[in-house]
Design an enzyme around this catalytic site. Structure first.
Site, PDB file in Angstrom:
ATOM      1  N   GLY A  24       0.905   7.870   7.225  1.00 15.93           N
ATOM      2  CA  GLY A  24       0.342   6.527   7.111  1.00 15.93           C
ATOM      3  C   GLY A  24      -0.495   6.207   8.338  1.00 15.93           C
ATOM      4  O   GLY A  24      -0.906   7.095   9.091  1.00 15.93           O
ATOM      5  N   GLU A 183      -3.221 -12.320  -2.382  1.00 15.45           N
ATOM      6  CA  GLU A 183      -4.372 -11.529  -2.807  1.00 15.45           C
ATOM      7  C   GLU A 183      -4.287 -11.161  -4.283  1.00 15.45           C
ATOM      8  O   GLU A 183      -5.284 -11.225  -5.014  1.00 15.45           O
ATOM      9  CB  GLU A 183      -4.476 -10.284  -1.923  1.00 15.45           C
ATOM     10  CG  GLU A 183      -4.898 -10.611  -0.495  1.00 15.45           C
ATOM     11  CD  GLU A 183      -4.705  -9.477   0.484  1.00 15.45           C
ATOM     12  OE1 GLU A 183      -5.188  -9.580   1.621  1.00 15.45           O
ATOM     13  OE2 GLU A 183      -4.060  -8.475   0.123  1.00 15.45           O
ATOM     14  N   ASP A 320       5.666   0.436  10.288  1.00 17.53           N
ATOM     15  CA  ASP A 320       6.531  -0.518   9.593  1.00 17.53           C
ATOM     16  C   ASP A 320       8.005  -0.194   9.739  1.00 17.53           C
ATOM     17  O   ASP A 320       8.864  -1.073   9.562  1.00 17.53           O
ATOM     18  CB  ASP A 320       6.179  -0.555   8.100  1.00 17.53           C
ATOM     19  CG  ASP A 320       4.810  -1.164   7.838  1.00 17.53           C
ATOM     20  OD1 ASP A 320       4.200  -1.676   8.794  1.00 17.53           O
ATOM     21  OD2 ASP A 320       4.350  -1.123   6.691  1.00 17.53           O
ATOM     22  N   ALA A 336      -1.332  -2.892   9.505  1.00 17.98           N
ATOM     23  CA  ALA A 336      -1.978  -1.644   9.910  1.00 17.98           C
ATOM     24  C   ALA A 336      -2.367  -1.599  11.385  1.00 17.98           C
ATOM     25  O   ALA A 336      -2.138  -0.569  12.048  1.00 17.98           O
ATOM     26  CB  ALA A 336      -3.201  -1.397   9.022  1.00 17.98           C
TER      27      ALA A 336
END
Length: 460
Positions: A24, A183, A320, A336
């Site tokens: 990630g 969103e 995370d 991020a």
């Protein structure tokens, strides 16, 4: 104990061996930074997927704006310029800190320094049986499943003859008013009220109901209250019905039950999406068992000021999966930019240690918070200034494109967004897979003769 029957895949080199679990943002930025130190370290990156996924744009795959390939990059391609980096497609199942060994399904790798960056997954707060009814959004498969459900709902409504069941097909519930929920709600509203309104002959897609449920007293709880208020106003302008102080108590048979104060309410909805919480990946339990790591309530590893695990200065947890409580009043958010900065920091720290030096504790540089609500609508908090509207939307676009990994991805996404902006289209709204419409999405077949009630305090 390490299974000695597994092949040892450790690179044969005398250099300092760094193993990274997870590709990630945190793991990838650590690997890219360590690639600059070819003479000092040798790197092995392990991931059960062969690609890096730009998760902040997953909701655009789920709502048909982008295709999965637009937001994913093959790990080997991204790291092909790193001559000291080996990529292994496998799943880590155990860690042996005494022998400094990572155990995978199909091999073992020895390490001098270990970076764990395996992220988080959906958290249903002890109600995992809700998952089939309300999928979350963390993987490409999740996004495609949600996309399937959203667009299948309109197709099923077109064929439905019962008005109550037709309305249930046209009702969409998003649980959780954080950035993902906001969103998604805004994007589904645009689909129903703009993109599809001329595509069907029997149904009026503008009759769709998009309902956002949030347990706190406002959407986007981590944001400044003024931005939360603007975000809610923007959602309502799009047609989203925002319900705050609403705690979901049950999800079953395409029925959402929730509490508002002393009132118990229900919504009949064919499409339900979960965006209300996350929990740590299974690696946190391995770290707890093998390294006696301390976990928080969500299973995240509470790390030291330099992101290492207490008692194990050579094992780092980032992204995370990490709870970093050493800055400000609360742990760093799971976004991020935090993971990127942590990955770069740990890579530099390892390089310094190889040279016999140490680094100051990690310090996150706040770059601001962004959330998009819909076309031309977003909220931005840069710390020194907070604003919303079209300018915020432009900043959101350029920030996300900037962080996309590969050049061709950036070009594709910019062209796609530009085209969609002027045409109001969503070119990736494909219904894929072979799901059985009847068995997979049936609502109340056993009680179809009963009146479907939507008992919620909002305007029809």
């Amino acid at each position: 104990m390490v299974n000695t029957q597994l092949p040892n895949l450790t690179p044969q080199t005398d250099k300092h061996k760094v193993v990274i679990i997870g590709g990630g943002f945190g793991g990838l930025y650590a690997a890219k930074t360590l690639g600059k130190y070819e003479a000092a370290v040798d790197v092995t990156l392990i991931d059960k997927r062969n690609f890096h996924l730009f998760q902040p744009l997953l909701y655009q795959v789920a709502t048909g704006t982008l295709s999965p390939a637009d937001i994913a990059s093959p790990l080997r391609g991204v790291l092909s310029g790193n001559k000291n980096t080996h990529v292994l497609l496998d799943e880590v199942v155990d860690i042996d800190p005494d022998n400094k060994t990572v155990v995978m399904n199909e091999g073992i790798v020895n390490y001098d320094s270990l970076i764990v960056a395996t992220g988080v997954s959906h958290h249903y707060f002890g109600n995992d049986h809700w998952k089939p009814y309300a999928p979350g959004l963390k993987t490409v498969e999740d996004a495609l499943e949600i996309r399937h459900r959203i667009f299948m709902a309109f197709e099923a409504a077109e064929k439905e003859t019962d008005p109550a069941l037709q309305q249930a097909w046209l009702t969409f519930v998003i649980v959780g008013g954080g950035p993902t929920g906001v969103e998604l709600a805004g994007a589904i509203a645009e689909i129903a009220y703009s993109v599809l309104k001329k595509d069907f002959r029997k149904i009026d897609t503008t009759r769709a109901r998009i309902i956002l449920l949030e347990g706190m007293d406002r959407v986007l709880p981590p944001y400044d209250p003024s931005l939360s208020a603007k975000a809610q106003k923007s959602l309502e302008n799009l047609g989203v019905q925002v319900q705050t102080k609403s705690l979901v108590t049950n999800i079953e048979d395409h029925l959402v039950t929730f509490k508002q104060g002393d009132d118990q309410l229900e919504i009949a909805a064919k499409t339900i999406v979960w965006a209300a919480g996350v929990k740590a990946s299974g690696m946190s339990k391995v770290l707890e068992d093998r390294l006696s790591a301390t976990l928080d309530r969500a299973g995240r590893v509470i790390v030291e000021p330099n992101l290492s695990v207490a008692g194990y200065p050579d094992v780092f947890v980032i992204g995370d999966l990490a709870n970093f409580p050493h800055q400000n009043e609360r742990p760093l958010p799971g976004v991020a930019p935090v993971a990127m900065q942590e990955g770069e920091y740990v890579a530099k720290l390892i390089k310094q240690r190889v040279n016999g030096q140490e680094m100051a504790p990690f310090r996150y540089m706040e770059l601001g918070s962004l959330a998009v609500i819909g076309q031309n609508a977003a909220v931005v908090d840069l710390g020194f200034v907070k604003f919303s509207g079209f300018l915020a939307w432009l900043i959101w676009i350029f920030a996300h494109v900037y962080y996309l990994i590969e050049f061709d991805n950036k070009m594709v996404v910019m062209l796609q967004w530009g085209w969609n902006y002027f045409t109001r289209g969503r070119g990736a709204r494909l219904i894929t897979g072979e799901k059985d419409l009847v068995s997979g999405f049936k609502l109340y077949q056993e009680t179809a003769d009963k009146e479907t009630k939507v008992n919620i305090k909002v305007e029809a």
